[in-house]
Scaffold this active site. Sequence first.
Site, PDB file in Angstrom:
ATOM      1  N   CYS A   1      -1.179   5.879  -5.865  1.00  0.00           N
ATOM      2  CA  CYS A   1      -0.653   5.293  -7.097  1.00  0.00           C
ATOM      3  C   CYS A   1       0.880   5.321  -7.119  1.00  0.00           C
ATOM      4  O   CYS A   1       1.527   5.904  -6.261  1.00  0.00           O
ATOM      5  CB  CYS A   1      -1.216   6.040  -8.296  1.00  0.00           C
ATOM      6  SG  CYS A   1      -0.637   7.745  -8.395  1.00  0.00           S
TER       7      CYS A   1
ATOM      8  N   ALA B   1       2.460   8.713  -7.139  1.00  0.00           N
ATOM      9  CA  ALA B   1       2.482   9.326  -5.802  1.00  0.00           C
ATOM     10  C   ALA B   1       3.702   8.850  -5.015  1.00  0.00           C
ATOM     11  O   ALA B   1       4.362   9.638  -4.334  1.00  0.00           O
ATOM     12  CB  ALA B   1       1.203   8.994  -5.036  1.00  0.00           C
TER      13      ALA B   1
ATOM     14  N   ARG C   1       2.039  16.910   1.319  1.00  0.00           N
ATOM     15  CA  ARG C   1       2.587  15.917   2.241  1.00  0.00           C
ATOM     16  C   ARG C   1       3.284  16.517   3.463  1.00  0.00           C
ATOM     17  O   ARG C   1       3.762  15.808   4.318  1.00  0.00           O
ATOM     18  CB  ARG C   1       3.528  15.007   1.455  1.00  0.00           C
ATOM     19  CG  ARG C   1       3.999  13.802   2.231  1.00  0.00           C
ATOM     20  CD  ARG C   1       4.315  12.678   1.286  1.00  0.00           C
ATOM     21  NE  ARG C   1       5.222  11.705   1.828  1.00  0.00           N
ATOM     22  CZ  ARG C   1       6.546  11.760   1.716  1.00  0.00           C
ATOM     23  NH1 ARG C   1       7.119  12.772   1.087  1.00  0.00           N
ATOM     24  NH2 ARG C   1       7.296  10.809   2.214  1.00  0.00           N
TER      25      ARG C   1
ATOM     26  N   HIS D   1       8.170   3.867  -5.184  1.00  0.00           N
ATOM     27  CA  HIS D   1       9.379   3.969  -4.353  1.00  0.00           C
ATOM     28  C   HIS D   1      10.533   3.277  -5.068  1.00  0.00           C
ATOM     29  O   HIS D   1      11.633   3.829  -5.188  1.00  0.00           O
ATOM     30  CB  HIS D   1       9.196   3.265  -3.000  1.00  0.00           C
ATOM     31  CG  HIS D   1       8.056   3.766  -2.177  1.00  0.00           C
ATOM     32  ND1 HIS D   1       7.375   2.952  -1.318  1.00  0.00           N
ATOM     33  CD2 HIS D   1       7.495   4.993  -2.077  1.00  0.00           C
ATOM     34  CE1 HIS D   1       6.435   3.661  -0.709  1.00  0.00           C
ATOM     35  NE2 HIS D   1       6.487   4.894  -1.159  1.00  0.00           N
TER      36      HIS D   1
HETATM   37 FE1  CFM Z   1       7.501   5.266   4.519  1.00  0.00          FE
HETATM   38 FE2  CFM Z   1       5.246   5.382   5.447  1.00  0.00          FE
HETATM   39 FE3  CFM Z   1       5.741   5.847   2.849  1.00  0.00          FE
HETATM   40 FE4  CFM Z   1       6.595   7.585   4.774  1.00  0.00          FE
HETATM   41 FE5  CFM Z   1       4.326   9.094   4.372  1.00  0.00          FE
HETATM   42 FE6  CFM Z   1       3.009   6.898   5.084  1.00  0.00          FE
HETATM   43 FE7  CFM Z   1       3.431   7.319   2.511  1.00  0.00          FE
HETATM   44 MO1  CFM Z   1       1.788   8.789   3.861  1.00  0.00          MO
HETATM   45  S1  CFM Z   1       6.891   6.265   6.351  1.00  0.00           S
HETATM   46  S2  CFM Z   1       7.535   6.814   3.025  1.00  0.00           S
HETATM   47  S3  CFM Z   1       6.306   9.715   5.047  1.00  0.00           S
HETATM   48  S4  CFM Z   1       5.798   4.070   3.937  1.00  0.00           S
HETATM   49  S5  CFM Z   1       2.854   8.873   5.803  1.00  0.00           S
HETATM   50  S6  CFM Z   1       3.429   5.210   6.518  1.00  0.00           S
HETATM   51  S7  CFM Z   1       1.745   6.565   3.442  1.00  0.00           S
HETATM   52  S8  CFM Z   1       3.493   9.385   2.469  1.00  0.00           S
HETATM   53  S9  CFM Z   1       4.534   6.172   1.032  1.00  0.00           S
HETATM   54  C1  HCA Z   2       0.287   9.563  -0.640  1.00  0.00           C
HETATM   55  C2  HCA Z   2       0.625  10.603   0.393  1.00  0.00           C
HETATM   56  C3  HCA Z   2       0.057  10.367   1.742  1.00  0.00           C
HETATM   57  C4  HCA Z   2      -1.443  10.588   1.786  1.00  0.00           C
HETATM   58  C5  HCA Z   2      -1.940  10.819   3.166  1.00  0.00           C
HETATM   59  C6  HCA Z   2      -3.364  10.661   3.510  1.00  0.00           C
HETATM   60  C7  HCA Z   2       0.758  11.359   2.707  1.00  0.00           C
HETATM   61  O1  HCA Z   2      -0.049   8.421  -0.299  1.00  0.00           O
HETATM   62  O2  HCA Z   2       0.382   9.873  -1.797  1.00  0.00           O
HETATM   63  O3  HCA Z   2      -4.092   9.844   2.940  1.00  0.00           O
HETATM   64  O4  HCA Z   2      -3.756  11.356   4.440  1.00  0.00           O
HETATM   65  O5  HCA Z   2       1.317  10.932   3.674  1.00  0.00           O
HETATM   66  O6  HCA Z   2       0.706  12.554   2.443  1.00  0.00           O
HETATM   67  O7  HCA Z   2       0.352   9.060   2.178  1.00  0.00           O
END
Ligand code: CFM
Ligand code: HCA
Length: 531
Positions: free
Chosen positions: A51, A54, A85, A184
Amino acid sequence: PSEIISEITKQYPGKIAKKRKKAMVSNVPEEDQEIQANVRTVPGIITQRGCTYAGCRGVVLGPTRDILQIVHGPIGCSFYAWLTRRNQTKPETETSENFIPYAFSTDMQDENIVFGGEKKLKQAIREAFELFSPKAIAVFSTCPVGLIGDDVHAVSREMKEELGINVFGFSCEGYRGVSQSAGHHIANNQIFKHVLGNTDRERTGKFQINLLGEYNIGGDAFELERLFEEAGIELLSTFSGNSSYDSFEYAHTADLNIVMCHRSINYIAEMMELKYGIPWIKGNFIGAGSTTKTLKKIAEFFDDAELTKKVAEICAREEAKVEAVKASIKPKVEGKTAMMFVGGSRAHHYQDLFEELGIKVLSAGYEFAHRDDYEGRHVIPNIKIDADTRNIEELSVSKTENEALWRQDLVEKKAELEKKGYEFSSYEGMMPQMEKNALVIDDISHWETEKLIEFYKPDLFCAGIKEKYVVQKGGVPLKQLHSYDYGGPYAGFEGAINFYKEMERMLATNVWKLVDAPWKSEPEIVGSMTI
Ligand code: CFM
Ligand code: HCA
């Protein structure tokens, strides 16, 4: 891929099939193909997305250690963002502030939903201030906050006045956007409005950079800090791996922004350029080759003989170490096949590591990326802005009135370098890099995942915790590219070595072929369903 696309979509009701088809592309790198992305998930489809809260609280702000972050909402939302995370941090001294191990929440109850929660929020902010005396407090809104109309911004302003520290809020209710991605953007906006540029800093080095979109998962940022330090490149701030509040405040005193995960942070890079004239380049530190390329590109920007020499030396030395490990592992894993479905940039970045080992990526996709992450930044002007995107504030930013902060020197440097073919403000999407006929799928569902595995029988599947055990029970090893399965770092040169070794452990073995799903021999429920 057209066979598997029709196999999957024929199971869906007509309207849904039509929508899902637009999110599936059989890749032809040399063509301008369009993919549907950043649109609402079909209800009930079991998406892997998260969401907006998150994306804001967990992803962008989560890795900052000394902003006390209060989640205004039910306790579950706070629990979700509590150390899940794997973003690591290293406070400067043993007594320096680090709130990452804590979960601060207003723990909203029914009564607060009915009569409003602002009073409770003020009380929580005061209590947090008394107990921890932090430099700054941030407030994050969860779904009920927006639904009942609590004004976290008014409360934050009042508390800022009362306590004399920076207090700011985020309207990042889970439902604000179609995914984490909206969170973001909201995080970028508020950091830009309330923090970035608050204090200036005297120059201490010749080459000052910021790293944007690096979150220190599994210690990735530590490896990059090691390389920058040795090269003599001063890393002022990272958004937000291993970061501190102060470093956000003076980030505008850097000479160059390196954007790693552009999906989560391109907004700040763009806004900093508009306000201060600081240019940005895309950088990638996943894969030894990418790391060398990015370090050399930074050196090229500064155009300093000593720096160029130092960077070349480091890259040659590190590459030699990487090559030695690669030579022993590559023959064991070469030719294996993989699939990767991760958030918004790793499904692309990690393809470099797989290429280095000769592992073929059959299919890939993002959970919540936008079309530019697939097709390249040049498509941004053609992206249709729908109501969900319009819902997220777009800040209007103009040149700073403080002449001393405007970097005319950098504006000129950029123009000069561009003439020589140096690329700023751009990135390639995942699709131009992928092989012909590789299958690209956006916002893949659980069921589609299972179908893909049945169809392609890959040697490795890369995704997250929600997919891990289902896939593994089907006899296919799953590498988590979010949490790294408690391993890492995987960035930089040391990271590449770690990743190669992990691939050897997972792929140069037959053990997974012996695994059979327990429900195949002993089903708990047997039935059939027609739609
Ligand atoms: Fe960028 Fe990502 Fe993301 Fe990320 Fe992550 Fe991710 Fe995420 Mo999980 S590089 S910031 S550190 S888009 S692993 S592929 S999904 S938390 S929002
Ligand atoms: C998020 C965090 C997450 C979840 C990872 C997963 C992460 O989306 O809120 O599903 O294993 O990297 O911790 O993307």
